[in-house]
Design an enzyme around this catalytic site. Structure first.
Site, PDB file in Angstrom:
ATOM      1  N   SER A  18       0.810  -1.216   0.000  1.00  0.00           N
ATOM      2  CA  SER A  18       0.000   0.000   0.000  1.00  0.00           C
ATOM      3  C   SER A  18       0.842   1.264   0.000  1.00  0.00           C
ATOM      4  O   SER A  18       0.297   2.375   0.008  1.00  0.00           O
ATOM      5  CB  SER A  18      -0.943   0.025   1.212  1.00  0.00           C
ATOM      6  N   THR A  24      -1.562   2.997   3.778  1.00  0.00           N
ATOM      7  CA  THR A  24      -0.851   4.256   3.979  1.00  0.00           C
ATOM      8  C   THR A  24       0.137   4.126   5.148  1.00  0.00           C
ATOM      9  O   THR A  24       0.040   3.219   5.955  1.00  0.00           O
ATOM     10  CB  THR A  24      -1.833   5.418   4.297  1.00  0.00           C
ATOM     11  N   THR A  26       1.578   7.036   0.372  1.00  0.00           N
ATOM     12  CA  THR A  26       0.738   5.894   0.024  1.00  0.00           C
ATOM     13  C   THR A  26       0.775   5.618  -1.476  1.00  0.00           C
ATOM     14  O   THR A  26       1.135   6.499  -2.265  1.00  0.00           O
ATOM     15  CB  THR A  26      -0.721   6.164   0.437  1.00  0.00           C
ATOM     16  N   ARG A  74      -6.786   8.875 -10.025  1.00  0.00           N
ATOM     17  CA  ARG A  74      -7.390   9.136  -8.725  1.00  0.00           C
ATOM     18  C   ARG A  74      -6.344   9.562  -7.707  1.00  0.00           C
ATOM     19  O   ARG A  74      -5.248   9.011  -7.643  1.00  0.00           O
ATOM     20  CB  ARG A  74      -8.114   7.886  -8.233  1.00  0.00           C
ATOM     21  N   THR A 131      -5.639   7.776   7.916  1.00  0.00           N
ATOM     22  CA  THR A 131      -5.468   6.578   7.110  1.00  0.00           C
ATOM     23  C   THR A 131      -6.864   6.052   6.795  1.00  0.00           C
ATOM     24  O   THR A 131      -7.830   6.376   7.480  1.00  0.00           O
ATOM     25  CB  THR A 131      -4.635   5.510   7.844  1.00  0.00           C
ATOM     26  N   GLY A 132      -6.973   5.265   5.741  1.00  0.00           N
ATOM     27  CA  GLY A 132      -8.281   4.741   5.381  1.00  0.00           C
ATOM     28  C   GLY A 132      -8.764   5.303   4.057  1.00  0.00           C
ATOM     29  O   GLY A 132      -7.969   5.772   3.244  1.00  0.00           O
TER      30      GLY A 132
END
Length: 338
Positions: A90, A192, A210, A220, A243-244
């Site tokens: 990631s 991340t 990330t 994106r 994060t997420g």
């Protein structure tokens, strides 16, 4: 000279009140009670970062902080460890690609003077965090993106390389069979790396890097390179990072809001919790909710830290002089079962 007792006590009360003391008058006697203010011991240096890969990143950052080095160098060198790890899918090299098979990277960095730099949609460069720092230090801009970011990185001496490893290439080919975009929550317990550090001089810096959401649309960009969303700090108050799922963090200016709540007096943990709950309230009927996971970490000027996430499974690494490097589970709003 005769002293008017009533006037004496009134005058004494006013003087003591002006100096922050409390008085308690009983039967003509005045007892002076000094107002005790809790003085919190400052814990520094300290570094905190997201997920279990933050432990190794913290180790590298601590090499700098423990020797009196500055927080900016610490966060940059710390997250570079994760960027260079091909097993981490990631961040950096080996990150999952987009729908066209390209690994595109986002990163930002911010120092105690509110200087900041960022890159987004950057390809072929293993260490976007260092490119982001170059943007901060060598240009009049905050963010460079896409081909422009790549050209800048090459001009600064960064090497172009293939970031798609055999493992992530295989995963991409398997994904193509169904081409279903549905981020999997916490399956591999990483997403991340965000890092915040407070150095011995009392200065804070932060970094976030990330490869973004796996199988995203080409072009994106998430929250990670956006100052105020994925990362924000005010050296007078503290710092926060996210994060997420980046879209949810962007919609709420997540990290900036966490810092503002700390400015209003909330602890890092309380501030993280309030913003996660705000995100929940704004997204509970949203199409993204079925796979939404968001977590925050925060650090204030006293070295107090905290974290909170929407769903279970989020953890963060902390390293300080008192307890050493360790991994802590964040409290959460909702349980999650795979």
């Amino acid at each position: 000279m005769k002293i008017n007792t009533k006037h004496y006590y009134v005058s004494l009360f006013l003087i003591l009140t002006a100096f922050g003391c409390k008085t308690n008058e009983k039967e003509g006697e005045t007892a002076v009670i000094k107002e005790e203010k809790e003085i919190k011991k400052s814990v520094k240096p300290i570094v905190i970062s997201t997920w279990n890969h933050g432990v190794a990143a913290n180790d590298e950052a601590w090499k700098i902080l423990s020797k009196g080095g500055n927080a900016l160098d610490a966060v940059e060198q710390g997250v570079r460890v994760t960027e260079a790890d091909p097993k981490n899918q990631s961040v950096g090299i080996g990150g999952f690609p987009d729908r066209e098979g390209n690994v595109t990277l986002d990163a930002c960095i911010m120092d105690h003077n509110s200087n900041c730099g960022a890159v987004s949609f950057l390809q072929h460069i293993k260490h976007p965090i260092s490119v982001a720092r170059k943007v901060m230090e060598e240009t009049p801009h905050v963010m460079l993106t896409g081909q422009g970011a790549l050209q800048f990185a090459l001009d600064q001496g960064f090497e172009k390389e293939n970031l798609l490893t055999p493992e992530t290439k295989k995963a991409y080919e398997e994904w193509l069979q169904k081409s279903n975009y549905k981020p999997v929550i916490n399956i591999e317990n990483h997403d991340t790396i965000s890092m915040l550090a407070l150095d011995e001089d009392g200065n804070i810096s932060g970094a976030c890097t990330t490869s973004g959401a796996a199988w995203k649309m080409h072009g994106r960009v998430g929250d990670s390179p956006i100052i105020g969303a994925g990362l924000f700090l005010d050296n007078e108050v503290g710092a926060a990072a996210a994060t997420g799922l980046g879209e949810a963090v962007i919609r709420t200016a997540g990290s900036a809001m966490v810092v503002e709540l700390m400015r209003q007096g909330k602890s890092p943990a309380e501030a993280c919790k309030e913003i996660v709950e705000r995100i929940y309230n704004k997204h509970k009927n949203h199409k993204d909710m079925e796979y939404l996971q968001v977590g925050f970490i925060a650090l204030n000027k006293n070295g107090e830290y905290g974290g909170y996430s929407l769903r279970s499974g989020f953890n963060y690494a902390v390293n300080d002089i008192e307890k050493g490097n360790r991994l802590e589970d964040a409290p959460f709003k909702m349980a999650w079962e795979n």
